[in-house]
Design an enzyme around this catalytic site. Structure first.
Site, PDB file in Angstrom:
ATOM      1  N   CYS A  40      -6.359   7.081   9.698  1.00  0.00           N
ATOM      2  CA  CYS A  40      -6.576   5.640   9.493  1.00  0.00           C
ATOM      3  C   CYS A  40      -8.048   5.260   9.653  1.00  0.00           C
ATOM      4  CB  CYS A  40      -5.706   4.810  10.437  1.00  0.00           C
ATOM      5  SG  CYS A  40      -3.940   5.130  10.233  1.00  0.00           S
ATOM      6  N   GLY A  92       5.975   1.742   4.899  1.00  0.00           N
ATOM      7  CA  GLY A  92       6.487   1.407   6.218  1.00  0.00           C
ATOM      8  C   GLY A  92       5.760   2.096   7.347  1.00  0.00           C
ATOM      9  N   GLY A 148       1.790   1.356   7.369  1.00  0.00           N
ATOM     10  CA  GLY A 148       1.135   0.951   6.133  1.00  0.00           C
ATOM     11  C   GLY A 148       2.193   0.445   5.180  1.00  0.00           C
ATOM     12  N   ARG A 170       0.274   1.368  -0.827  1.00  0.00           N
ATOM     13  CA  ARG A 170       0.353   0.658   0.450  1.00  0.00           C
ATOM     14  C   ARG A 170      -1.035   0.225   0.909  1.00  0.00           C
ATOM     15  NH1 ARG A 170      -2.095   3.837   3.977  1.00  0.00           N
ATOM     16  NH2 ARG A 170      -1.957   6.103   3.779  1.00  0.00           N
ATOM     17  N   GLY A 171      -1.066  -0.582   1.944  1.00  0.00           N
ATOM     18  CA  GLY A 171      -2.314  -0.917   2.593  1.00  0.00           C
ATOM     19  C   GLY A 171      -2.738   0.180   3.553  1.00  0.00           C
ATOM     20  N   ALA A 194       5.320   5.641  10.238  1.00  0.00           N
ATOM     21  CA  ALA A 194       5.473   7.070  10.529  1.00  0.00           C
ATOM     22  C   ALA A 194       5.310   7.255  12.030  1.00  0.00           C
ATOM     23  CB  ALA A 194       4.437   7.892   9.770  1.00  0.00           C
TER      24      ALA A 194
END
Length: 229
Positions: free
Chosen positions: A185, A167, A155, A86-87, A169
């Site tokens: 993050c 997705g 993400g 993910r990103g 959280a």
């Protein structure tokens, strides 16, 4: 003379799978399989809702210094660590957190990653609103906040064919002390929060799940159908 009636297209189906507590490795494997099936048109759009055991995940933009616990301490505390596709940067998942993985085909007029991220934020802001909280964004950052506290991290990954995975959280009744194992993050100047902490009561995960399904239906123009397959 015959009148012609024009009706709006019916919303697309969105299968909802409630998986309970699931390992991060298991969820990665499941997502990969569902992405393949969605790309082949074998399944409709699917929203996975689940919890993870304690795990730190590293996105494509992660920095090692944002993980604050050694491998030895992670092992002692039962915290896994995974690099993901993910990103984003570093995040934490654990019990009491609602994790959502949309496996969506965006080719029908939604081929815009920026819009997709904002749509997920809109859905989660709607969830907070259902609980009487005013959620919002912060300029230049992805996620959903209440004042200076981040309640939801996002993400995502969009693979070939515009099929999404990974997705969001949302901290529902999460042990927020676990965020002390990372710099969430990579953001040093804001804290984290949870639905239960903001409301001063324990919010059942099922309540947050039901709200998330309603808002994903609304924002993405989908019709939810429970799936056990």
């Amino acid at each position: 003379m015959t009148d012609t009636l024009t009706t709006a297209a019916a919303p697309r189906t969105m299968h909802v799978r409630r998986l309970g507590l699931m390992s991060y490795a298991g969820a990665l494997a499941l997502q990969a399989d569902l992405v393949r099936q969605r790309r082949a048109g074998e399944i409709p759009d699917t929203l996975l809702l689940l919890e993870h055991p304690h795990v730190i995940t590293l996105g494509s933009g992660s920095h090692d210094e944002n993980v604050l616990v050694s491998p030895e301490e992670r092992a002692e505390r039962g915290i896994e660590l995974f690099e993901t596709g993910r990103g984003g940067d570093v995040t934490y998942h654990g019990p009491g957190q609602l994790v959502g993985y949309p496996i969506f085909d965006l080719k029908t007029g939604r081929q815009d990653l920026h819009r997709y991220l904002r749509d997920i934020e809109d859905a989660l802001i709607g969830v907070l609103g259902d609980f009487g909280l005013t959620g919002g964004r912060k300029e230049g950052l992805t996620g959903v906040w209440v004042d200076e506290r981040k309640l939801a991290a996002i993400g995502v990954r969009v693979s070939s064919g515009w099929i999404t995975s990974h997705g969001f959280a949302l901290n529902v009744q999460t042990d927020l002390s676990m965020f002390g194992t990372i710099i969430p993050c990579g953001i040093r100047d804001h804290g984290v929060g949870s639905l239960s902490g903001e409301l001063g009561r324990t919010v059942p995960l099922a309540e947050a799940e039901a709200s998330a399904v309603r808002w994903f239906e609304r924002i993405f123009d989908r019709r939810a159908a429970e799936s056990t397959g």
